[in-house]
Scaffold this active site. Structure first.
Site, PDB file in Angstrom:
ATOM      1  N   ALA A   1     -14.879  -1.306  -4.180  1.00  0.00           N
ATOM      2  CA  ALA A   1     -14.725  -2.079  -2.958  1.00  0.00           C
ATOM      3  C   ALA A   1     -13.382  -3.055  -3.335  1.00  0.00           C
ATOM      4  O   ALA A   1     -12.859  -2.939  -4.584  1.00  0.00           O
ATOM      5  CB  ALA A   1     -15.790  -3.157  -2.895  1.00  0.00           C
ATOM      6  N   ASP A   2     -12.742  -3.295  -2.376  1.00  0.00           N
ATOM      7  CA  ASP A   2     -11.533  -4.225  -2.646  1.00  0.00           C
ATOM      8  C   ASP A   2     -11.467  -5.233  -1.612  1.00  0.00           C
ATOM      9  O   ASP A   2     -11.641  -4.996  -0.387  1.00  0.00           O
ATOM     10  CB  ASP A   2     -10.302  -3.439  -2.710  1.00  0.00           C
ATOM     11  CG  ASP A   2      -8.993  -4.234  -3.016  1.00  0.00           C
ATOM     12  OD1 ASP A   2      -9.058  -4.662  -4.365  1.00  0.00           O
ATOM     13  OD2 ASP A   2      -7.936  -4.411  -2.377  1.00  0.00           O
ATOM     14  N   THR A   3     -11.226  -6.530  -2.103  1.00  0.00           N
ATOM     15  CA  THR A   3     -11.002  -7.647  -1.097  1.00  0.00           C
ATOM     16  C   THR A   3      -9.752  -8.315  -1.117  1.00  0.00           C
ATOM     17  O   THR A   3      -9.065  -8.588  -2.152  1.00  0.00           O
ATOM     18  CB  THR A   3     -12.133  -8.721  -1.442  1.00  0.00           C
ATOM     19  OG1 THR A   3     -13.490  -8.170  -1.316  1.00  0.00           O
ATOM     20  CG2 THR A   3     -12.266  -9.893  -0.413  1.00  0.00           C
TER      21      THR A   3
ATOM     22  N   ALA B   1     -12.726  -3.519   1.733  1.00  0.00           N
ATOM     23  CA  ALA B   1     -12.752  -2.240   2.397  1.00  0.00           C
ATOM     24  C   ALA B   1     -13.842  -1.844   1.221  1.00  0.00           C
ATOM     25  O   ALA B   1     -13.787  -2.114  -0.043  1.00  0.00           O
ATOM     26  CB  ALA B   1     -11.718  -1.488   1.918  1.00  0.00           C
TER      27      ALA B   1
ATOM     28  N   VAL C   1      -5.949  -2.252   2.100  1.00  0.00           N
ATOM     29  CA  VAL C   1      -7.243  -2.538   1.314  1.00  0.00           C
ATOM     30  C   VAL C   1      -8.131  -1.196   1.326  1.00  0.00           C
ATOM     31  O   VAL C   1      -8.798  -1.077   0.312  1.00  0.00           O
ATOM     32  CB  VAL C   1      -7.912  -3.650   1.991  1.00  0.00           C
ATOM     33  CG1 VAL C   1      -8.518  -3.538   3.223  1.00  0.00           C
ATOM     34  CG2 VAL C   1      -9.055  -4.527   1.174  1.00  0.00           C
TER      35      VAL C   1
END
Length: 287
Positions: free
Chosen positions: A141-143, A180, A105
């Site tokens: 962002a990454d989830t 992240a 992430v």
């Protein structure tokens, strides 16, 4: 007075099939934008949240490297309604099995941030100075969802995959949501590599209800047919019907589950904008 329509027997298949997964994402986003509260009896608007970093963000070119309407809405809620949107076009194909959840992430968010930062600079160089300027800050962002057995879940790929995903989250009860956040800003002294980058990983634990406590398969199937979770990591929206019908408990940041831990995002913005002398290349921290 209109006659009420009879309720179809339980388990009966509706005459009209639900929309396809391909079209559902855009349909869901359009409906969310159209569903505005009534114009009458609105409370007076809140005074803006006045923080140094928010004042700076409102007066500089800030790019959100994401097409997520939830992330955009969260930033608008703290006073950034006009943030520029440039989603990354890089494929998210890093090897999950080799990196692990935290590294995956984090690397994906950094990849998005740098891709959009470089893309924005390239576009600026090809345009006249009066039309555009280099970005002052890029936020990415990454989830992902990490199940109890360590599997990394992103968005469901089909209706059947969606049902399996939610049943698995229910049967294993507790999972982790990792987001992240990565911020990139140009270096004031222009030394190599020309930018400052900093990232953070936020972790939240989410517990689903038990099958015997109001979450049998037919409730999951009904939720899947709403298509609310079709474009979300883990296949559910904690801020919507999913939060009411599927989720029993959230431990940690709720906005992290929505898609962006706002407080930590603003902290990263402060670091790469106001505290560049404290940054040394790529800094990453975890919750």
């Amino acid at each position: 007075m209109e006659k009420s329509q009879p309720i179809p027997p339980s388990g009966e298949t509706p005459a009209e099939p639900p929309p396809t997964y391909t079209a559902a994402t855009q349909e869901t986003q359009n409906k969310q934008q159209q569903q505005q509260p009534p114009t009458s009896r609105r409370p007076p608007p809140l005074a803006p949240l006045e923080l140094p970093i928010l004042k700076w963000l409102r007066t500089h070119r800030v790019i959100l490297a994401s097409a997520s309407p939830r992330r955009r809405a969260l930033l608008a809620q703290v006073g950034l309604p006009n943030i520029e949107i440039i989603p990354s076009t890089k494929p998210e194909n890093l090897p999950k099995d080799q990196l692990g959840a935290f590294e995956y992430v984090s690397a994906t968010a950094q990849q998005k941030a740098l891709d959009v930062y470089q893309t924005a600079i390239t576009r600026t160089e090809s345009e006249s100075e009066s039309e555009s300027k280099d970005p002052d800050l890029v936020i990415a962002a990454d989830t992902v969802i990490v199940t109890r057995d360590g599997a990394i879940l992103e968005k469901p790929s089909s209706e059947q995959a969606h049902k399996r995903m939610l049943r698995h989250l229910r049967d294993t009860r507790t999972h982790r949501v990792l987001t992240a956040v990565c911020c990139v800003a140009p270096k004031a002294d222009a030394t190599f590599p020309g930018y400052v980058i900093s990232s953070h990983i936020e972790e939240t634990k989410v517990t689903f209800a038990k099958e015997s406590d109001g979450l049998p398969d037919d409730v999951i199937d009904a939720y899947v047919r709403t298509r609310e979770g079709v474009d979300k990591a883990g296949g559910y929206a904690v801020q919507g019907i999913g939060g009411m019908m599927l989720v029993e408990k959230v431990e940690g940041s709720v906005d992290n589950v929505v898609g962006l831990p706002v407080r930590q995002c603003l902290r990263l913005c402060e670091k790469v904008v106001f505290k560049q002398e404290e940054e040394s290349g790529d800094e990453s921290d975890e919750a």
